[in-house]
Write an enzyme that holds these catalytic residues in place. Structure first.
Site, PDB file in Angstrom:
ATOM      1  CE1 TYR A  58      -4.188   1.141  -0.326  1.00 43.10           C
ATOM      2  CE2 TYR A  58      -4.448  -0.926   0.307  1.00 43.10           C
ATOM      3  CZ  TYR A  58      -4.873   0.055  -0.285  1.00 43.10           C
ATOM      4  OH  TYR A  58      -6.306   0.202  -0.654  1.00 43.10           O
ATOM      5  CD  GLU A  60      -4.444   5.698   0.634  1.00 37.19           C
ATOM      6  OE1 GLU A  60      -4.394   6.366   1.830  1.00 37.19           O
ATOM      7  OE2 GLU A  60      -5.765   5.020   0.211  1.00 37.19           O
ATOM      8  CB  THR A 230      -4.756   2.003 -22.186  1.00 38.75           C
ATOM      9  OG1 THR A 230      -4.690   1.995 -23.337  1.00 38.75           O
ATOM     10  CG2 THR A 230      -6.552   2.376 -22.045  1.00 38.75           C
ATOM     11  NE  ARG A 239      -7.374  -4.668 -18.791  1.00 41.62           N
ATOM     12  CZ  ARG A 239      -7.484  -5.022 -20.199  1.00 41.62           C
ATOM     13  NH1 ARG A 239      -6.873  -5.884 -20.673  1.00 41.62           N
ATOM     14  NH2 ARG A 239      -8.411  -4.182 -20.825  1.00 41.62           N
TER      15      ARG A 239
HETATM   16  C1  LIG Z   1      -9.764   1.570 -24.136  1.00 43.49           C
HETATM   17  C2  LIG Z   1      -9.934   3.117 -24.267  1.00 43.49           C
HETATM   18  C3  LIG Z   1     -10.200   3.843 -22.891  1.00 43.49           C
HETATM   19  C4  LIG Z   1     -10.507   3.110 -21.788  1.00 43.49           C
HETATM   20  O1  LIG Z   1      -9.662   2.226 -21.283  1.00 43.49           O
HETATM   21  P1  LIG Z   1     -10.039   1.223 -19.980  1.00 43.49           P
HETATM   22  O2  LIG Z   1      -8.749   0.859 -19.716  1.00 43.49           O
HETATM   23  O3  LIG Z   1     -10.859   0.098 -20.833  1.00 43.49           O
HETATM   24  O4  LIG Z   1     -10.861   2.083 -19.204  1.00 43.49           O
HETATM   25  C5  LIG Z   1     -10.328   5.302 -23.026  1.00 43.49           C
HETATM   26  N1  LIG Z   1     -10.358   5.868 -24.282  1.00 43.49           N
HETATM   27  C6  LIG Z   1      -9.775   5.109 -25.353  1.00 43.49           C
HETATM   28  C7  LIG Z   1      -9.952   6.007 -26.742  1.00 43.49           C
HETATM   29  C8  LIG Z   1      -9.837   4.037 -25.551  1.00 43.49           C
HETATM   30  O5  LIG Z   1      -9.649   3.310 -26.519  1.00 43.49           O
END
Ligand SMILES: *Cc1c(COP(=O)(O)O)cnc(C)c1O
Length: 422
Positions: A58, A60, A230, A239
């Site tokens: 953790y 923060e 992302t 991720r």
């Molecule tokens: C995939 C995507 C997101 C969201 O990403 P997540 O990780 O699924 O929340 C945001 N903006 C665009 C343009 C995307 O293609």
């Protein structure tokens, strides 16, 4: 049993059900052609960091400004990740704590707009993302959202309409970036519109951040106040999410991510982002990004030759959007038949789609994952040929089963990164 002889049980011993599903997923990801444009294969190194003991921590706060003791390693990991990402994109500042792309975007809203203020983004049916103000998203509920669209005649972003709507509605935040747009985005044009109306320009490069790093798509960093992404799409990391911004926005962005929106950062993800950034800094990543686009162009040309109608007539990036109206088959039926044939893509709306979003006219595909396996032009040609056969024989299970066998056989020559079973 003493401590020295005790061996901790493996996943297979503790939970054979989940272990079996992991093994099955590995098999599946090895034996299929994965054309979902937002998916990829993370490297073994990224997976190792992501599965590391940093999941136990953790922390923060931010490096050297934490609310917990015991951060000696975590601080260095986060500093490395943020430094590598900022250098890679040439950004003043990087925040690598967002849990994913959507939370990264929420942090931008929190930083720059108050509830009910006006924001603008590419509308979902034109290829925009939910978080750019679409009505079912919190971003369309808590803000007054104005959507711009692509042009009816060529399906390219209508910069004239963006300017006109921006003048009329004076948004606090102007979003650019997309989730189903096969062409280059003109960030300089968006900058000039944002300047004219005093808007914060936010570029969401979730899909294309790997292409930007690789130099095959122009970078928004010189133009945008803030850039979100992302980390798991073309960037090939774990991720997660990241935000790059100008120095003057660094404080407000950091405050918006924590404590504004999130609690403790996912430190195992941060470690894996650092690894992905290190991989993306190698010369081989430039070649990889170029190959993604080359493959997409070959696949697009082959599909066009076989009578598929591509939105905008082709692609500049990793992504292809097919309008199946001329093939007389709904996107969902084709996507499901392809899946049975071992070719994985997703059904998608096309601009001005006459059909419903849950049963649209289009199919969206992309080349990041197949390129990560080392596939090239010959494989793209074969994929187009298989797709052509499936589109004409969606109900012929014998043909589809034969193609699935051919796909799995062809995949054997291209071991998937990060996957032990071959
Ligand atoms: C995939 C995507 C997101 C969201 O990403 P997540 O990780 O699924 O929340 C945001 N903006 C665009 C343009 C995307 O293609």
């Amino acid at each position: 049993m003493t401590n020295t002889t005790w061996k901790e049980p493996t996943l297979a011993e503790v939970d054979p059900e989940i272990a079996a599903l992991v093994a099955k997923e590995e098999r599946y990801e090895q034996d299929t052609v994965r054309l979902i444009p937002s998916e990829n294969y993370a490297s073994r190194a990224v997976l190792e960091a992501s599965g590391s003991v940093f999941t136990n921590k953790y922390s923060e706060g931010y490096a050297r400004k934490r609310y917990y003791e015991g951060q000696a390693q975590v601080d260095l990991v986060e500093e490395l990740a943020a430094k590598r990402v900022a250098e890679l994109f040439g950004a003043d500042h990087a925040n690598v704590q967002p849990y994913s792309g959507s939370p990264a975007n929420l942090a931008v809203y929190l930083a720059f707009a108050k509830p009910n203020e006006t924001v603008m983004g590419l509308a979902l049916p034109s290829g925009g993302h939910l978080t750019h103000g679409w009505n079912v998203s919190i971003t369309g509920m808590f803000f007054k959202s104005v959507g711009y669209n692509v042009r009816r005649d060529n399906h390219l972003i209508d910069y004239d309409e963006v300017r006109q709507l921006a003048r009329e509605h004076r948004p606090r935040i102007l979003w650019c970036g997309a989730t189903a747009y096969p062409r280059i985005i003109d960030f300089a044009a968006f900058r000039s519109i944002a300047d004219e109306v005093g808007a914060i320009l936010a570029a969401d490069i979730a899909h294309i951040s790997g292409l930007v790093v690789g130099g095959v798509h122009p970078s928004p960093v010189p133009y945008a106040d803030v850039v979100t992404s992302t980390t798991h799409k073309t960037f090939r990391g774990p991720r997660g999410g990241m935000i790059m911004c100008k120095k003057e926005h660094a404080k407000i962005i950091d405050k918006s991510v924590f404590p504004g929106l999130q609690g403790g950062p996912h430190n195992h993800t941060t470690a894996a982002i650092a690894v992905a950034a290190h991989e993306a800094a190698q010369p081989s990543f430039k070649a990889y990004a170029q190959k993604i686009v080359d493959n997409a162009k070959v696949l697009a040309a082959e599909l066009t030759e076989r009578g598929f109608n591509l939105v905008t007539g082709g692609t500049d990036n990793h992504l292809i959007l097919i309008d199946l109206t001329s093939k007389n088959i709904p996107g969902k039926v084709f996507a499901k038949a392809l899946d049975r044939a071992g070719i994985v893509a997703n059904y998608n709306t096309v601009p001005f789609d006459p059909r419903k979003p849950f049963d649209p006219s289009g199919l969206r595909l992309g080349t990041p994952a197949v390129t990560s396996r080392g596939m090239g032009a010959p494989e793209m040609k074969r994929i187009a040929a298989w797709m052509d056969e499936v589109v004409r024989k969606v109900d012929d299970e014998a043909t589809i089963t034969r193609i699935a066998r051919e796909v799995a056989e062809a995949c054997r020559a291209f071991p998937a990164p990060g996957i032990a079973v071959q």
